[in-house]
Write a protein that holds these residues in place. Structure first.
Motif, PDB file in Angstrom:
ATOM      1  N   SER A  19       0.838  -1.201   0.000  1.00 47.53           N
ATOM      2  CA  SER A  19       0.000   0.000   0.000  1.00 47.53           C
ATOM      3  C   SER A  19       0.870   1.246   0.000  1.00 47.53           C
ATOM      4  CB  SER A  19      -0.886   0.053   1.247  1.00 47.53           C
ATOM      5  OG  SER A  19      -1.853  -0.939   1.223  1.00 47.53           O
ATOM      6  N   SER A  20       0.430   2.244  -0.736  1.00 45.81           N
ATOM      7  CA  SER A  20       1.075   3.548  -0.684  1.00 45.81           C
ATOM      8  C   SER A  20       0.712   4.211   0.638  1.00 45.81           C
ATOM      9  CB  SER A  20       0.581   4.415  -1.848  1.00 45.81           C
ATOM     10  OG  SER A  20       1.038   5.743  -1.685  1.00 45.81           O
ATOM     11  N   LEU A  21       1.637   4.962   1.213  1.00 45.62           N
ATOM     12  CA  LEU A  21       1.321   5.648   2.467  1.00 45.62           C
ATOM     13  C   LEU A  21       0.298   6.755   2.274  1.00 45.62           C
ATOM     14  CD1 LEU A  21       4.639   5.800   4.498  1.00 45.62           C
ATOM     15  CD2 LEU A  21       2.993   3.954   4.226  1.00 45.62           C
ATOM     16  N   THR A  22       0.016   7.149   1.049  1.00 47.26           N
ATOM     17  CA  THR A  22      -1.043   8.139   0.810  1.00 47.26           C
ATOM     18  C   THR A  22      -2.406   7.591   1.222  1.00 47.26           C
ATOM     19  OG1 THR A  22      -1.310   7.467  -1.501  1.00 47.26           O
ATOM     20  CG2 THR A  22       0.198   9.299  -1.057  1.00 47.26           C
ATOM     21  N   GLU A  23      -2.521   6.272   1.376  1.00 47.80           N
ATOM     22  CA  GLU A  23      -3.771   5.651   1.840  1.00 47.80           C
ATOM     23  C   GLU A  23      -4.130   6.105   3.251  1.00 47.80           C
ATOM     24  OE1 GLU A  23      -5.882   3.681   0.073  1.00 47.80           O
ATOM     25  OE2 GLU A  23      -4.576   4.081  -1.633  1.00 47.80           O
ATOM     26  N   LEU A  24      -3.179   6.657   3.986  1.00 48.98           N
ATOM     27  CA  LEU A  24      -3.449   7.116   5.347  1.00 48.98           C
ATOM     28  C   LEU A  24      -4.551   8.158   5.384  1.00 48.98           C
ATOM     29  CD1 LEU A  24       0.166   7.442   6.741  1.00 48.98           C
ATOM     30  CD2 LEU A  24      -1.555   5.732   7.351  1.00 48.98           C
ATOM     31  N   GLY A  58      10.568   0.298   1.354  1.00 47.35           N
ATOM     32  CA  GLY A  58      11.182   0.286   0.028  1.00 47.35           C
ATOM     33  C   GLY A  58      12.436   1.146  -0.009  1.00 47.35           C
ATOM     34  N   ALA A  59      13.163   1.018  -1.092  1.00 44.40           N
ATOM     35  CA  ALA A  59      14.417   1.766  -1.261  1.00 44.40           C
ATOM     36  C   ALA A  59      14.144   3.183  -1.750  1.00 44.40           C
ATOM     37  CB  ALA A  59      15.310   1.033  -2.257  1.00 44.40           C
ATOM     38  N   ARG A  60      15.011   4.101  -1.332  1.00 50.53           N
ATOM     39  CA  ARG A  60      14.912   5.478  -1.833  1.00 50.53           C
ATOM     40  C   ARG A  60      15.543   5.543  -3.212  1.00 50.53           C
ATOM     41  NH1 ARG A  60      16.890  10.033   2.251  1.00 50.53           N
ATOM     42  NH2 ARG A  60      18.871   9.158   1.647  1.00 50.53           N
ATOM     43  N   ALA A  61      14.812   6.114  -4.148  1.00 50.37           N
ATOM     44  CA  ALA A  61      15.356   6.343  -5.486  1.00 50.37           C
ATOM     45  C   ALA A  61      16.330   7.517  -5.409  1.00 50.37           C
ATOM     46  CB  ALA A  61      14.236   6.649  -6.464  1.00 50.37           C
ATOM     47  N   PRO A  62      17.304   7.588  -6.318  1.00 48.91           N
ATOM     48  CA  PRO A  62      18.248   8.716  -6.312  1.00 48.91           C
ATOM     49  C   PRO A  62      17.548  10.080  -6.361  1.00 48.91           C
ATOM     50  CG  PRO A  62      19.058   6.995  -7.751  1.00 48.91           C
ATOM     51  CD  PRO A  62      17.667   6.584  -7.339  1.00 48.91           C
ATOM     52  N   CYS A  63      16.462  10.196  -7.115  1.00 52.58           N
ATOM     53  CA  CYS A  63      15.780  11.495  -7.196  1.00 52.58           C
ATOM     54  C   CYS A  63      15.144  11.858  -5.850  1.00 52.58           C
ATOM     55  CB  CYS A  63      14.756  11.519  -8.325  1.00 52.58           C
ATOM     56  SG  CYS A  63      13.485  10.256  -8.216  1.00 52.58           S
ATOM     57  N   GLU A  64      14.639  10.881  -5.103  1.00 57.71           N
ATOM     58  CA  GLU A  64      14.087  11.160  -3.776  1.00 57.71           C
ATOM     59  C   GLU A  64      15.204  11.582  -2.834  1.00 57.71           C
ATOM     60  OE1 GLU A  64      11.666   9.033  -0.081  1.00 57.71           O
ATOM     61  OE2 GLU A  64      12.139   7.842  -1.864  1.00 57.71           O
ATOM     62  N   ARG A  65      16.312  10.862  -2.855  1.00 57.69           N
ATOM     63  CA  ARG A  65      17.467  11.179  -2.008  1.00 57.69           C
ATOM     64  C   ARG A  65      17.966  12.607  -2.292  1.00 57.69           C
ATOM     65  NH1 ARG A  65      20.382   7.387   0.161  1.00 57.69           N
ATOM     66  NH2 ARG A  65      19.778   5.894  -1.447  1.00 57.69           N
ATOM     67  N   PHE A  78      15.231   9.897   6.631  1.00 57.94           N
ATOM     68  CA  PHE A  78      14.181  10.742   6.057  1.00 57.94           C
ATOM     69  C   PHE A  78      13.680  10.171   4.738  1.00 57.94           C
ATOM     70  CE2 PHE A  78      16.679  13.677   8.688  1.00 57.94           C
ATOM     71  CZ  PHE A  78      15.680  14.045   9.575  1.00 57.94           C
ATOM     72  N   ARG A  79      12.370  10.231   4.559  1.00 64.54           N
ATOM     73  CA  ARG A  79      11.727   9.739   3.336  1.00 64.54           C
ATOM     74  C   ARG A  79      10.600  10.689   2.952  1.00 64.54           C
ATOM     75  NH1 ARG A  79      11.951   4.415   1.696  1.00 64.54           N
ATOM     76  NH2 ARG A  79      11.204   5.428  -0.203  1.00 64.54           N
ATOM     77  N   LEU A  80      10.179  10.610   1.701  1.00 62.28           N
ATOM     78  CA  LEU A  80       8.949  11.242   1.258  1.00 62.28           C
ATOM     79  C   LEU A  80       7.871  10.165   1.370  1.00 62.28           C
ATOM     80  CD1 LEU A  80      10.220  13.075  -1.948  1.00 62.28           C
ATOM     81  CD2 LEU A  80       9.646  14.119   0.260  1.00 62.28           C
ATOM     82  N   ALA A  81       6.889  10.386   2.216  1.00 64.43           N
ATOM     83  CA  ALA A  81       5.879   9.354   2.462  1.00 64.43           C
ATOM     84  C   ALA A  81       5.162   8.942   1.179  1.00 64.43           C
ATOM     85  CB  ALA A  81       4.871   9.837   3.499  1.00 64.43           C
ATOM     86  N   CYS A  82       4.975   9.880   0.271  1.00 65.75           N
ATOM     87  CA  CYS A  82       4.262   9.561  -0.978  1.00 65.75           C
ATOM     88  C   CYS A  82       5.041   8.594  -1.864  1.00 65.75           C
ATOM     89  CB  CYS A  82       3.914  10.826  -1.744  1.00 65.75           C
ATOM     90  SG  CYS A  82       5.340  11.693  -2.455  1.00 65.75           S
ATOM     91  N   GLN A  83       6.316   8.409  -1.594  1.00 69.06           N
ATOM     92  CA  GLN A  83       7.148   7.513  -2.395  1.00 69.06           C
ATOM     93  C   GLN A  83       7.325   6.145  -1.736  1.00 69.06           C
ATOM     94  OE1 GLN A  83       8.383   8.676  -5.603  1.00 69.06           O
ATOM     95  NE2 GLN A  83       6.678   9.954  -4.906  1.00 69.06           N
ATOM     96  N   CYS A  84       6.717   5.943  -0.582  1.00 62.83           N
ATOM     97  CA  CYS A  84       6.876   4.706   0.174  1.00 62.83           C
ATOM     98  C   CYS A  84       5.711   3.747  -0.065  1.00 62.83           C
ATOM     99  CB  CYS A  84       6.945   5.005   1.671  1.00 62.83           C
ATOM    100  SG  CYS A  84       8.351   6.009   2.158  1.00 62.83           S
ATOM    101  N   ARG A  85       6.047   2.469  -0.114  1.00 63.26           N
ATOM    102  CA  ARG A  85       5.047   1.393  -0.175  1.00 63.26           C
ATOM    103  C   ARG A  85       5.325   0.455   0.990  1.00 63.26           C
ATOM    104  NH1 ARG A  85       1.242   1.529  -3.775  1.00 63.26           N
ATOM    105  NH2 ARG A  85       1.633   2.746  -5.623  1.00 63.26           N
ATOM    106  N   LEU A  86       4.287   0.171   1.753  1.00 64.12           N
ATOM    107  CA  LEU A  86       4.445  -0.600   2.984  1.00 64.12           C
ATOM    108  C   LEU A  86       4.579  -2.091   2.692  1.00 64.12           C
ATOM    109  CD1 LEU A  86       4.520  -0.047   6.020  1.00 64.12           C
ATOM    110  CD2 LEU A  86       2.071  -0.485   6.081  1.00 64.12           C
ATOM    111  N   ALA A  87       5.708  -2.662   3.098  1.00 60.38           N
ATOM    112  CA  ALA A  87       5.985  -4.083   2.887  1.00 60.38           C
ATOM    113  C   ALA A  87       6.405  -4.754   4.187  1.00 60.38           C
ATOM    114  CB  ALA A  87       7.057  -4.254   1.821  1.00 60.38           C
ATOM    115  N   GLY A  88       5.979  -4.187   5.302  1.00 62.40           N
ATOM    116  CA  GLY A  88       6.312  -4.700   6.629  1.00 62.40           C
ATOM    117  C   GLY A  88       5.891  -3.667   7.654  1.00 62.40           C
TER     118      GLY A  88
END
Length: 99
Positions: A19-24, A58-65, A78-88
């Motif tokens: 799930s994308s964290l935008t589902e929150l 998930g892994a951070r893409a270079p553009c997110e980093r 630090f992460r952008l929540a919109c770029q994260c997918r929950l796998a645990g």
């Protein structure tokens, strides 16, 4: 289903795998959580600090980093929540404003 805990409110949300964290926004029905703006990783409104479970987002893409570094958030936590997918299970905290 995996558990995402939002701090400091200690809100627990259960989301299906990948799930994308935008589902929150839908799961919490307007409760204070993470602010989402563009949902594409371009605005920085949804910066979160990962307290535990980074591997579950998930892994951070270079553009997110690079974008996070430009905002002053160059740590691995630090992460952008919109770029994260929950796998645990994970624990995160919304970051109020760029440093």
């Amino acid at each position: 289903m995996f558990k995402l805990t939002l701090m400091p409110q200690n809100l627990e949300v259960h989301l299906p795998a990948n799930s994308s964290l935008t589902e929150l926004e839908f799961e919490l029905h307007g409760q204070e959580s993470i602010s989402f703006g563009c949902r594409s990783g371009a605005c920085g409104a949804c910066v979160i600090e990962v307290m535990s479970g980074a591997e579950a987002l998930g892994a951070r893409a270079p553009c997110e980093r690079n974008f996070l570094a430009s905002l002053g958030f160059d740590g691995e936590q630090f992460r952008l929540a919109c770029q994260c997918r929950l796998a645990g299970n994970a624990v995160v905290s919304a970051v109020a404003a760029p440093r």
